[in-house]
Design a protein around this motif. Structure first.
Motif, PDB file in Angstrom:
ATOM      1  N   HIS A  79       0.748  -1.527   0.005  1.00 51.72           N
ATOM      2  CA  HIS A  79       0.321   0.049   0.144  1.00 51.72           C
ATOM      3  C   HIS A  79       0.840   1.373  -0.135  1.00 51.72           C
ATOM      4  O   HIS A  79       0.387   2.493  -0.703  1.00 51.72           O
ATOM      5  N   GLN A  80       2.075   0.784   0.488  1.00 54.38           N
ATOM      6  CA  GLN A  80       3.149   2.363   0.538  1.00 54.38           C
ATOM      7  C   GLN A  80       3.408   2.673  -1.235  1.00 54.38           C
ATOM      8  O   GLN A  80       3.472   1.985  -2.043  1.00 54.38           O
ATOM      9  N   PRO A  81       2.783   3.996  -0.917  1.00 52.30           N
ATOM     10  CA  PRO A  81       2.643   4.670  -2.457  1.00 52.30           C
ATOM     11  C   PRO A  81       3.868   4.457  -3.602  1.00 52.30           C
ATOM     12  O   PRO A  81       3.062   3.746  -4.641  1.00 52.30           O
ATOM     13  N   LEU A  82       4.957   4.000  -3.546  1.00 50.57           N
ATOM     14  CA  LEU A  82       5.943   3.828  -4.424  1.00 50.57           C
ATOM     15  C   LEU A  82       6.454   2.525  -4.423  1.00 50.57           C
ATOM     16  O   LEU A  82       6.453   1.587  -5.932  1.00 50.57           O
ATOM     17  N   ARG A  83       5.847   1.827  -3.196  1.00 48.99           N
ATOM     18  CA  ARG A  83       6.213   0.050  -3.325  1.00 48.99           C
ATOM     19  C   ARG A  83       5.638   0.384  -4.234  1.00 48.99           C
ATOM     20  O   ARG A  83       5.210  -1.098  -4.853  1.00 48.99           O
ATOM     21  N   LEU A  84       3.320   0.629  -3.923  1.00 47.88           N
ATOM     22  CA  LEU A  84       2.953   0.681  -5.104  1.00 47.88           C
ATOM     23  C   LEU A  84       3.110   0.852  -6.657  1.00 47.88           C
ATOM     24  O   LEU A  84       2.647  -0.137  -7.132  1.00 47.88           O
ATOM     25  N   ARG A  85       3.934   1.721  -6.710  1.00 52.79           N
ATOM     26  CA  ARG A  85       4.414   1.917  -8.127  1.00 52.79           C
ATOM     27  C   ARG A  85       5.123   1.138  -8.752  1.00 52.79           C
ATOM     28  O   ARG A  85       5.055   0.319  -9.587  1.00 52.79           O
ATOM     29  N   ILE A  86       5.750   0.618  -7.846  1.00 56.71           N
ATOM     30  CA  ILE A  86       7.053  -0.306  -8.181  1.00 56.71           C
ATOM     31  C   ILE A  86       6.047  -1.704  -8.415  1.00 56.71           C
ATOM     32  O   ILE A  86       6.623  -2.339  -9.439  1.00 56.71           O
ATOM     33  N   MET A  87       5.330  -1.915  -7.682  1.00 52.70           N
ATOM     34  CA  MET A  87       4.701  -3.347  -7.959  1.00 52.70           C
ATOM     35  C   MET A  87       3.814  -3.227  -9.401  1.00 52.70           C
ATOM     36  O   MET A  87       3.414  -4.220 -10.074  1.00 52.70           O
ATOM     37  N   ALA A  88       3.011  -2.104  -9.600  1.00 48.61           N
ATOM     38  CA  ALA A  88       2.136  -1.836 -10.666  1.00 48.61           C
ATOM     39  C   ALA A  88       3.031  -2.254 -12.021  1.00 48.61           C
ATOM     40  O   ALA A  88       2.721  -3.281 -12.779  1.00 48.61           O
ATOM     41  N   ALA A  89       4.645  -1.622 -12.147  1.00 42.24           N
ATOM     42  CA  ALA A  89       5.404  -1.790 -13.314  1.00 42.24           C
ATOM     43  C   ALA A  89       5.623  -2.598 -13.013  1.00 42.24           C
ATOM     44  O   ALA A  89       5.217  -3.495 -14.662  1.00 42.24           O
ATOM     45  N   LEU A  90       6.057  -3.439 -12.312  1.00 38.89           N
ATOM     46  CA  LEU A  90       6.507  -4.792 -12.396  1.00 38.89           C
ATOM     47  C   LEU A  90       5.535  -5.938 -13.185  1.00 38.89           C
ATOM     48  O   LEU A  90       6.161  -6.419 -13.316  1.00 38.89           O
TER      49      LEU A  90
END
Lengths: 110, 188
Positions: A10-21
């Motif tokens: 849920h942390q915003p940067l980790r969410l973006r990382i997971m979304a990209a991957l």
């Protein structure tokens, strides 16, 4: 709710990382520099969050050399894909659950 | 942990944006080798056409076959790196279809419009490719359309201002733009 939020994702940067991957194929990996640009992070910040995700078993980090240049590639694990899918399903459930009240609000305000 | 619907909306929007940005960056990297390849082919092809205009048909047939074969080989390698075995031919097959469509369009257009000078024959496919890059750039990132606009401006300037030397201009500036674009895309 059938799904629960994933506090790591849920942390915003980790969410973006997971979304990209998650947008990559099952055998694909993203290079560190591409990932950094796509999630708009600094080297240090991205590295710290990748470590958190790696410890959770959501991603795998591969380091090698292309010629003399070091290369870091990041891929999502099957566990990570499952966790991401559940987190996205949870977010959709939250939105769907709120939709009746949103409609009511828009009717009363309109 | 409680998440509001507004936070959920924002999170899903972040997800879509991150996926879109990575998709664009990866498409740049995948496109780069084709720009290097065809930049080299343009430089050699247009320079030789300037010297051997009577044999330009044979020359370009050979260069296009070489470029086409090399492009399919690059696509085959990229597919093998990124996809499963079942999908390994998907990209090369799309590339073959793209080449066939482009070639068919050029032959049909020449048959209808019947250009009468070497400069017209040479400039039209370059303008067509520039337009395709601009079109791709509208969806797939600004570097594509910037390359397309640069190519179009250079070729039109050469056609109207330096027509006797347009082939040499296409060799140097046209091939150069493709090679520089390749380097720019690879750095993404």
């Amino acid at each position: 709710m059938d799904n629960d939020p994933d506090e790591i994702i849920h942390q915003p940067l980790r969410l973006r990382i997971m979304a990209a991957l998650n947008s990559l194929g099952p055998h694909e990996a993203a290079e560190f520099t591409q990932l950094r640009a796509s999630v708009r992070a600094t080297d240090g910040n991205l590295g710290a969050h990748l470590t958190t995700l790696e410890r959770a078993g959501y991603i795998a980090v591969h380091k090698d050399f292309v010629g003399r240049r070091p290369r870091t590639r990041v891929a999502m694990t099957a566990r990570g894909r499952g966790a991401f899918a559940r987190h996205i399903a949870y977010l959709r459930e939250v939105i769907e659950a709120a939709e009746p009240s949103r409609e009511t609000t828009s009717h009363t305000s309109g | 942990m409680e998440i509001s619907s507004d936070q959920a909306f924002e999170a899903l929007d972040e997800v879509a944006q991150a996926q879109h940005r990575l998709g664009i960056l990866r498409s740049y990297r995948y496109a780069a080798p084709y720009f290097f390849l065809w930049g080299g082919i343009w430089a050699v092809g247009f320079a030789l056409t300037y010297v051997l205009q009577s044999r330009s048909g044979t020359l370009w047939t050979v260069l296009d076959v070489v470029g086409f074969g090399a492009s399919v080989a690059i696509a085959r390698r990229q597919s093998a790196q990124r996809a499963t075995i079942r999908g390994a031919w998907r990209l090369p097959l799309r590339l073959i279809a793209l080449f066939a469509t482009g070639l068919g369009f050029l032959v049909a257009t020449y048959a209808v419009l019947q250009p009468h000078s070497t400069a017209q024959f040479a400039v039209f496919p370059v303008l067509l490719i520039a337009a395709i890059y601009i079109g791709i750039g509208i969806w797939r990132g600004p570097r594509w359309w910037i390359a397309g606009v640069a190519l179009a401006v250079l070729v039109l300037a050469a056609y109207f201002l330096l027509r006797p030397y347009v082939l040499l201009w296409l060799a140097g500036a046209g091939g150069g733009v493709l090679v520089l674009t390749g380097a720019w895309l690879r750095s993404a």
